[in-house]
Design an enzyme around this catalytic site. Structure first.
Site, PDB file in Angstrom:
ATOM      1  N   ARG A 284       0.801  -1.223   0.000  1.00  0.00           N
ATOM      2  CA  ARG A 284       0.000   0.000   0.000  1.00  0.00           C
ATOM      3  C   ARG A 284       0.833   1.272   0.000  1.00  0.00           C
ATOM      4  NH1 ARG A 284      -4.873  -1.793   4.139  1.00  0.00           N
ATOM      5  NH2 ARG A 284      -6.054  -2.989   2.601  1.00  0.00           N
ATOM      6  N   SER A 385      -5.141  -6.930   9.460  1.00  0.00           N
ATOM      7  CA  SER A 385      -5.609  -6.260  10.679  1.00  0.00           C
ATOM      8  C   SER A 385      -6.729  -7.026  11.366  1.00  0.00           C
ATOM      9  CB  SER A 385      -6.063  -4.831  10.363  1.00  0.00           C
ATOM     10  OG  SER A 385      -7.064  -4.830   9.375  1.00  0.00           O
TER      11      SER A 385
END
Length: 536
Positions: A284, A385
């Site tokens: 990312r 996450s």
């Protein structure tokens, strides 16, 4: 910030365990704690507002014969850019299959294909290992677990309250002070164990992917309680937020690129091949900086994301919610390119903790995004996450169960009002400072200006605010200040932290800011807070 003269005794409630937050990490914890414990959950939100609820892409886990733990570990370490704790990575990754099976048992309706759980691929992953619930995975998981937690008789929900300060002597915690968002009433909630599961700080940025993102309040409270803060400079910017006229409408999940979506600049050129051999599926931080560079080069506010070549039926089947959202704004993902640009998405650093959430303060735990357990390092791998939330929640429950004690009822006298330099527009000021000076691309000068701006905010004419309101302002100020201090301390570029004046990597080190015990509920010491923060 200094105390007012008027004091008043406030009411107190006693628990065995206090949980601040209501996302996936918190719900997992609650479902694993024994029913003998009296648990209080302090929640400022409605059920649909935690960051976990808004997670689109999925949860990563090795669940295919083509995949293995070593591949997932390697991908995580590569994305983390030298700052991951390999032991923590291995522990969390190796529990992925069990996590997925547990979620299935809780009733999570994962998307299936030919009877098997459908696994997609996202940026940085070498294999398909992301299980999902259509394109709203967080919502699917949260609704299933919320239904389970609602049946727990030992859990008391303290809704529409915001935690503003931890009760701590710098060595151990004894409870939480919280303010009612309905009427401003302040209450002491006493407990020998406090678990912070309140999310990160991306709500402190001008553009964020979650409309209800946390603003670092729990991080600031923990720091003032004496907890060590780690790697707070590593704020992850999601590359593809769907923005219209400068407003973030929705995150466009990484899975769109995983299923073949391509990025184009305004000159109709695919640009990712020039930035990374992984192209659209690079980590990312790489994709976000590439988009930022293209926007700067062409003077535009966005680039284009295009998956129309996969066909309308495919896109509608895989991304029904995104099609509905984009269609409502006149830009149907299944038929048109959509404008995207980076937005603050995830806090990779946080309160220093192990996988069980234990911090350097006795009785204080931190789990989920609010914590830095070493999984993400300098940059989080997509869809790790939610996995971290479940593993940490379960491990924390075991640790809390082994050490739980009994709370003593506390009687405190608090100032009714506090003198503070902060004003009603503080949040807007902080968001502009962080976006402009601690954003996707940073510089020595920019960070210095950001710190100067923070100092100027503290020098404004003081006003006197109610205790809870003043502490809420102090929390967001402290959190933003800690980001700038952490970013200024890192004299290199790594992962989500890019400083154009230090573009190369140096020796891999963790940024640590030791906690500075400061309690506004105690008399006489408040005036020293600004000096202690400046010296941190």
């Amino acid at each position: 910030m200094t105390s007012g003269q008027s004091k008043h005794e406030i009411r107190d409630m006693k628990f065995d365990v206090l949980v601040v937050g209501e996302g996936l990490a918190a719900l997992t914890l609650l479902l694993h704690l024994p029913p003998s414990l009296k648990i209080g959950v302090i929640s400022r939100n409605k059920y649909d507002e935690p960051s976990s609820y808004w997670a689109q892409g999925g949860i990563s886990a090795v669940f295919s014969t083509d995949d293995d733990h070593d591949k997932h570990i390697r991908d995580t370490l590569l994305a983390g850019d030298g700052l991951c704790d390999e032991a923590a990575v291995r522990q969390i990754v190796c529990e992925g299959g069990d996590v997925l099976r547990w979620l299935i048992d809780q009733g999570v309706p994962f998307t299936r294909e030919d009877g098997e759980i459908h696994l997609t691929r996202e940026g940085g992953h070498s294999e398909r290992r992301v299980a999902h619930v259509d394109d709203m995975t967080g919502r699917g998981i949260m609704r299933a677990l919320q239904a389970k937690v609602a049946q727990l008789p030992n859990v008391i929900w303290i809704r529409q309250y915001e935690a503003v300060e931890l009760l701590s002597d710098g060595q151990a915690v004894s409870g939480v002070i919280a303010e009612s968002l309905a009427d401003g009433e302040v209450t002491v909630f006493s407990a020998p164990t406090v678990v912070l599961a309140a999310g990160g700080l991306t709500g402190l940025y001008q553009y964020a992917t979650n409309p209800h993102a946390s603003k670092g309040e729990a991080i600031a409270m923990a720091w003032r309680a004496g907890a060590t803060i780690e790697n707070l400079e590593f704020v992850q910017f999601h590359p593809t937020a769907f923005q219209i006229e400068g407003r973030v409408i929705s995150l466009i999940t990484e899975a769109v690129r995983g299923e073949g979506g391509l990025l184009y600049n305004v000159a109709n050129e695919r640009f990712m091949p020039g930035y990374s051999s992984q192209q659209e599926l690079a980590p990312r931080d790489v994709v976000a900086r590439a988009i930022y560079s293209e926007m700067q080069a062409h003077g535009t506010s966005h680039v284009w994301l295009d998956i129309t070549h996969q066909g309308t039926a495919f896109v509608e089947q895989h991304f029904p919610n995104l099609v509905e959202i984009t269609r409502a704004h006149g830009c149907d993902l299944s038929q048109h390119r959509v404008p995207v640009s980076p937005a603050a998405h995830y806090t990779c650093g946080g309160i220093g903790a192990d996988v069980a959430g234990r911090t350097n303060i006795e009785g204080l735990y931190a789990i989920g995004e609010v914590a830095n357990c070493g999984l993400h390092g300098a940059n989080r791998l997509a869809s790790n996450s939610l996995l971290e939330c479940v593993v940490m929640g379960k491990a924390c429950a075991q640790s809390v169960t082994d050490t739980a004690g009994s709370a003593s009822r506390l009687r405190l006298t608090l100032p009714e009002r506090i003198e503070t330099p902060f004003h009603p527009n503080l949040l807007a000021d902080l968001r502009a400072i962080l976006w402009n000076h601690a954003g996707i691309v940073r510089s020595n000068t920019g960070l210095e200006i950001g710190l100067q701006n923070m100092a100027q905010l503290q020098e404004r004419h003081a006003s006197v605010l109610p205790y809870g309101q003043a502490l809420r302002a102090q929390n967001i100020f402290d959190a933003a200040h800690l980001v700038l201090l952490s970013a200024a301390a890192r004299k290199e570029s790594r992962g989500g932290h890019f400083n154009k004046d230090h573009a190369d990597k140096a020796e891999a080190q963790t940024t640590q800011i030791p906690g500075v015990p400061v309690n506004f509920w105690a008399a006489g010491e408040n005036a020293s807070h600004a000096a202690q923060l400046a010296a941190a």
